[in-house]
Design an enzyme around this catalytic site. Sequence first.
Site, PDB file in Angstrom:
ATOM      1  N   ASN A  38      28.374  37.247  23.241  1.00  0.00           N
ATOM      2  CA  ASN A  38      29.859  37.056  23.935  1.00  0.00           C
ATOM      3  C   ASN A  38      29.399  36.766  25.391  1.00  0.00           C
ATOM      4  OD1 ASN A  38      31.350  37.620  21.453  1.00  0.00           O
ATOM      5  ND2 ASN A  38      30.931  39.976  21.726  1.00  0.00           N
ATOM      6  N   HIS A  75      24.244  39.969  19.081  1.00  0.00           N
ATOM      7  CA  HIS A  75      24.584  40.995  17.973  1.00  0.00           C
ATOM      8  C   HIS A  75      23.957  40.231  16.525  1.00  0.00           C
ATOM      9  CE1 HIS A  75      27.981  42.817  20.172  1.00  0.00           C
ATOM     10  NE2 HIS A  75      27.716  41.818  20.878  1.00  0.00           N
ATOM     11  N   ASP A 107      23.865  49.095  17.081  1.00  0.00           N
ATOM     12  CA  ASP A 107      25.199  49.086  17.778  1.00  0.00           C
ATOM     13  C   ASP A 107      25.820  50.446  17.386  1.00  0.00           C
ATOM     14  OD1 ASP A 107      27.282  46.788  19.017  1.00  0.00           O
ATOM     15  OD2 ASP A 107      28.101  48.796  18.542  1.00  0.00           O
ATOM     16  N   ILE A 108      26.403  50.993  18.522  1.00  0.00           N
ATOM     17  CA  ILE A 108      26.913  52.518  18.090  1.00  0.00           C
ATOM     18  C   ILE A 108      28.187  52.413  17.598  1.00  0.00           C
ATOM     19  CG2 ILE A 108      28.411  52.264  20.572  1.00  0.00           C
ATOM     20  CD1 ILE A 108      26.997  55.175  21.096  1.00  0.00           C
ATOM     21  N   HIS A 113      22.756  39.785  25.316  1.00  0.00           N
ATOM     22  CA  HIS A 113      22.097  40.394  24.091  1.00  0.00           C
ATOM     23  C   HIS A 113      22.874  39.603  23.079  1.00  0.00           C
ATOM     24  CE1 HIS A 113      26.045  42.320  25.465  1.00  0.00           C
ATOM     25  NE2 HIS A 113      26.501  42.271  24.097  1.00  0.00           N
ATOM     26  N   GLU A 169      31.363  42.918  26.848  1.00  0.00           N
ATOM     27  CA  GLU A 169      31.490  44.266  27.651  1.00  0.00           C
ATOM     28  C   GLU A 169      30.188  44.744  28.519  1.00  0.00           C
ATOM     29  OE1 GLU A 169      32.406  46.982  24.507  1.00  0.00           O
ATOM     30  OE2 GLU A 169      34.254  45.997  24.037  1.00  0.00           O
ATOM     31  N   VAL A 170      29.074  44.668  28.083  1.00  0.00           N
ATOM     32  CA  VAL A 170      27.766  45.025  28.677  1.00  0.00           C
ATOM     33  C   VAL A 170      27.026  43.774  29.289  1.00  0.00           C
ATOM     34  CG1 VAL A 170      25.708  46.095  28.450  1.00  0.00           C
ATOM     35  CG2 VAL A 170      27.654  46.706  27.113  1.00  0.00           C
TER      36      VAL A 170
END
Length: 117
Positions: free
Chosen positions: A90, A105, A32-33, A103, A98-99
């Site tokens: 999420n 995490h 993760d960025i 996905h 957000e994306v």
Amino acid sequence: MYDDNNIFAKIIRSEIPCDKVYEDDDVLFFYDINPAAKIHVLGIPKIKCSNFADFIEQTNEQTIKKFFNKVLDVVKMLGLKESGYRLITNSGFNGGQEVPHYHVHIIGGEPLGRKIN
Ligand code: 5GP
């Protein structure tokens, strides 16, 4: 409807770089960025699915099982299996997604306490 221009779609197409942990024809795992803990990796299937519900409802059991087997492989690869970790997905507005590409995490590397995001 799936947005082909979301950030993770661009990462899958190598239009945006990422720090890869593991990749094969079906899945991609990368750091993760903006990490929430010492270790924070994102896992995505490469198929076009916007969220958890799409992933479960629009794919088959083999795809789902393979994805979560790879999540566990990466957990082991990162050395988190024994020390502990948290998996988060999420979903939607209230879930804080957000994306819009499904996905997971994978978060760990330090005690995470009771916080959930
Ligand atoms: P969400 O809020 O959708 O569950 O999580 C999206 C995650 O993607 C966030 O933790 C955010 O830091 C991460 N992220 C957003 N853009 C990028 C990017 O361009 N590269 C990487 N590696 N992670 C990103």
